[in-house]
Write an enzyme that holds these catalytic residues in place. Structure first.
Site, PDB file in Angstrom:
ATOM      1  N   SER A  17      44.453  41.241  31.097  1.00 35.02           N
ATOM      2  CA  SER A  17      44.815  40.591  29.851  1.00 35.02           C
ATOM      3  C   SER A  17      43.923  41.119  28.734  1.00 35.02           C
ATOM      4  O   SER A  17      43.937  42.308  28.452  1.00 35.02           O
ATOM      5  CB  SER A  17      44.706  39.070  30.012  1.00 35.02           C
ATOM      6  OG  SER A  17      45.345  38.398  28.967  1.00 35.02           O
ATOM      7  N   ASP A  65      56.052  38.275  31.596  1.00 35.48           N
ATOM      8  CA  ASP A  65      54.771  37.859  31.028  1.00 35.48           C
ATOM      9  C   ASP A  65      54.985  37.281  29.631  1.00 35.48           C
ATOM     10  O   ASP A  65      55.582  37.919  28.763  1.00 35.48           O
ATOM     11  CB  ASP A  65      53.826  39.060  30.960  1.00 35.48           C
ATOM     12  CG  ASP A  65      52.383  38.648  30.748  1.00 35.48           C
ATOM     13  OD1 ASP A  65      52.155  37.624  30.084  1.00 35.48           O
ATOM     14  OD2 ASP A  65      51.489  39.347  31.245  1.00 35.48           O
ATOM     15  N   HIS A 119      52.493  36.416  33.562  1.00 33.83           N
ATOM     16  CA  HIS A 119      51.096  36.748  33.294  1.00 33.83           C
ATOM     17  C   HIS A 119      50.204  36.528  34.516  1.00 33.83           C
ATOM     18  O   HIS A 119      49.260  37.264  34.738  1.00 33.83           O
ATOM     19  CB  HIS A 119      50.595  35.903  32.127  1.00 33.83           C
ATOM     20  CG  HIS A 119      49.367  36.439  31.474  1.00 33.83           C
ATOM     21  ND1 HIS A 119      49.338  37.648  30.809  1.00 33.83           N
ATOM     22  CD2 HIS A 119      48.107  35.945  31.386  1.00 33.83           C
ATOM     23  CE1 HIS A 119      48.121  37.868  30.327  1.00 33.83           C
ATOM     24  NE2 HIS A 119      47.360  36.848  30.663  1.00 33.83           N
TER      25      HIS A 119
END
Length: 716
Positions: free
Chosen positions: A571, A656, A691
């Site tokens: 991330s 995501d 995610h």
């Protein structure tokens, strides 16, 4: 946008000599004539002009908000097929690693029960099942088990499933929970009658997974998401047994840099509606006995003021950074809440101690604070504040946090503890006798012995003289007279601290001669608020140079070498390792980027992308030329150069919601076009996940096994 729980829950300029990467050209993994050909994304002219500066983005076409474009989906599938072909020789190793990792996990595990409103609540897992079973027993642990929610049953027929936000009504008879079957963090609110065991057909779509019951056992408040931006922005009231179309909008957050959430206080007397941005918070209060009333501000929002309240006993307690950079604890009544000058000090601010959180009991106050980069717990008797004491943990690097403590009138504190060698542990601590009782420690199957491993805490001097903490773990019998493969992880954003935590999966690397290091770089909050402030906005470059300086120090001290060093982040940590790969490629053998935020400028200019606007306080607003130019200087996608790069493994999820799949897709395409080496560049997309990766207890380790197999064949 780029913040990661997962966890789980997700996880990142030198253009010097590239000796090791130049060698890699001669060491290409597959003989040139036999090498499989990677997919090559087409280039379509697309110009973007801001502040008189034009960027060319020939891969902009890879963006598809609907995620249904057949050409794009085929490209992602072709990339996955390329990964399969290149790593085919590692299939046996991947399976071995997966079974090894899975084999360390107790299949029929259960959490430590806690008491709430006459019921003991706990979660357990059954052998052969992926999801938890939430349970309770009335009166005592010897009572009959009642299934609150069997997530395995609810997940039947779904390739992805997540249940969260479980809330039980005050009469203990109704369960509210949210379910997500796509991994977009948009939840459908469901209800279960705990007397009959039936999940009703009543549903509320489009929620954020944030819920709170009123005291009447029929009114529930829920937060809705904007379906396009995914911002949690509206609070609604629903009456059980009515159609969702008749629900009442209670509050709408108009400022698109804020998002909201709803909760009950520890006393259960109040509902708290929280509006939150990066640097400002505002909380509104409503009596839980008055669901048709109005949420009134506890304190109106002010620039650069962050606060959070809880209610226990007869007062509100406020964690606030008002005149306290590292936060302090104050108290107030509801009547004087709007006047900060009338608040009473409970814990004064300290320059070298960061107040992370707190827990209020009838006779004690407990604070969870950071000092010298480590979390600690302090017990403070209300009657004798000078008799406060810290809990001693006895390790050089660890994480200790408050556990589940719903009871107010008790002298027992529950806390959690873990370290790089100590599995996640739950303790009950008698705050009077100071006696610790280990209630549970995660069992690591296969004969794990923490005595076989050694942890260290280093302080690396960064290029500007700042001392950066580093936590390391490796086998105690490792021959330290020579460098070893080293897995260096970093994050460094949002003030999110990466504490020294235990991960049974990493044993597969440690047992194969790896050292694992966590670089506690600026941008996190390990060393207090200034640690965060000096790693964001126009000081963001410190995050990247800290990570590089830690790498060079680990090489210089003989822990590893540049041809054995792996940089890993996810991330915003993917942004970290993406920037590092551009800035100091010669320092690393391999870079692994999970769901990486790499197209910084384009994303932060696009307010339609989920969660962009309220991150201006983190990265800056590129509509301002100063921030535009600064972001451009480190944005991994924009800074891809014609140079050698390490071996690269990039992993993402099609659905995501925090880092859109097209960011890593574009980054990989541009790297393929510009890089000058023959090192591997692999791009894997989980076509069913978002995610946090795959759902379920074991399936996510398939991707871990793939990553580890890739590392073990690239680094020796």
């Amino acid at each position: 946008m780029r913040k990661s729980i997962l966890m789980l829950t997700i996880a990142s300029l030198f253009l010097g000599g590239c000796a090791c990467l130049k060698r890699s050209k001669k060491e290409a993994s597959v003989p040139k004539n036999d090498a499989p050909k990677p997919p090559i994304a087409k280039r379509v002219p697309h110009a973007m002009t801001h502040h008189g500066h034009t960027r060319q983005d020939p891969y902009y076409w890879l963006r598809d908000d609907s995620r249904k474009d057949p050409e794009i989906l085929q490209y992602l599938k072709d990339e996955n097929a390329y990964v399969d072909v290149v790593l085919k020789s590692t299939e046996k190793l991947q399976e071995e690693l997966f079974e090894e990792i899975k084999g360390r996990i107790k299949k029929d595990d259960a959490s430590v029960p806690y008491l709430l409103d006459g019921y003991w609540y706990y979660t357990r897992f059954e052998k052969g099942k992926e999801y938890p079973i939430h349970c309770r027993k009335a009166g005592s642990l010897e009572g009959v088990e009642e299934i609150v929610l069997d997530v395995n049953q609810e997940a039947t027929g779904h390739s992805y499933y997540r249940a969260l936000g479980l809330k039980i009504s005050e009469n203990n008879q109704l369960l509210a929970f949210g379910e997500d079957t796509l991994s977009r963090r948009i939840y459908t609110l469901r209800f279960k009658d705990l007397k009959t065991g039936k999940v009703s057909d009543e549903k509320v779509e489009g929620t954020a997974g944030s819920y709170a019951w009123a005291s009447d056992n029929k009114t529930i408040f829920y937060v809705k998401r904007d379906e396009k931006t995914l911002r949690a922005y509206q609070l609604w009231r629903h009456t059980l047994g009515t159609d969702a179309s008749s629900d009442t909008l209670i509050f709408e957050e108009k400022d698109d840099t804020f998002h909201i959430g709803i909760r009950r206080t520890k006393s259960r007397k109040y509902l708290i509606l929280r509006s939150d941005s990066t640097l400002v918070t505002e909380e509104r209060v409503l009596s839980a006995d008055n669901p048709n009333g109005t949420f009134e501000p506890f304190l109106l929002r002010e620039a650069n003021h962050e606060y959070a309240v809880d209610h226990a006993g007869d007062r509100f307690f406020i964690r606030t950074n008002w005149q306290a950079e590292n936060f302090r604890l104050m108290s107030a009544t509801l009547e004087n809440s709007g006047d900060k000058s009338s608040w009473e000090s409970v814990i004064p601010p300290k320059d070298d101690v960061y107040l992370e959180s707190f827990e209020v009991f009838k006779d004690f106050l407990v604070t969870n604070q950071r000092e010298d980069g480590l979390l600690g717990l302090t017990i403070i008797p209300w009657a004798k504040p000078d008799a406060a004491h810290n809990i001693d943990f006895g390790e050089v690097a660890y994480s200790a946090e408050l556990g589940v403590n719903p009871s107010y009138d008790t002298t027992t504190l529950r806390y959690t503890y873990e370290s790089l060698v100590t599995p996640d542990s739950v303790f009950d601590y008698d705050m009077v006798s100071r006696e610790k009782t280990l209630k549970k420690q995660d069992e690591v199957l296969g004969g794990y012995d923490p005595a076989n491993y050694k942890t260290e805490r280093l302080w690396v001097t960064a290029r500007d003289g700042v001392k950066v903490p580093v936590s390391l773990v490796y086998r105690r019998d490792l021959d330290r007279s020579q460098p070893h493969p080293l897995y260096q992880y970093g994050y460094g954003s949002y003030g999110y601290s990466i504490d020294p935590y235990f991960a049974a999966a990493r044993l597969s690397l440690l047992e194969r001669g790896f050292i694992v290091a966590i670089a506690h770089i600026r941008g996190g909050q390990e060393m207090g608020r200034q640690w965060y402030e000096n790693g964001k906005l126009l000081k963001k470059m410190n995050t990247f140079t800290d990570f590089i300086d830690v790498s060079k120090a680990l090489i210089g001290q003989g822990y590893t070498a540049s041809d054995k060093l792996v940089a890993v982040g996810g991330s915003a940590g993917g942004l970290l390792v993406g920037a590092v790969a551009n800035m100091a490629p010669e320092t690393y053998r391999v870079v692994v980027a999970h769901v990486p935020f790499v197209d910084v400028v384009t994303t932060m200019l696009d307010e339609s992308i989920p969660l962009t606007t309220f991150e201006y306080d983190e990265w800056g607003n590129p509509n301002d030329k100063t921030y535009y130019e600064y972001m451009l200087s480190y944005s991994p996608y924009d800074q891809v150069g014609e140079q050698d790069y390490p071996h690269l493994l990039v992993m993402t999820g099609l659905h995501d919601s925090q880092v859109q799949y097209w960011e890593p897709a574009k980054w990989v395409a541009r790297l393929r076009h510009r890089k000058t080496d023959n090192n591997l560049l692999l791009f894997h997309t989980n076509m069913e996940a978002g995610h946090g990766g795959a759902s379920g207890r074991f399936r996510r380790y398939k991707e871990t096994a793939l990553e580890y197999a890739f590392l073990l064949t690239r680094v020796r």
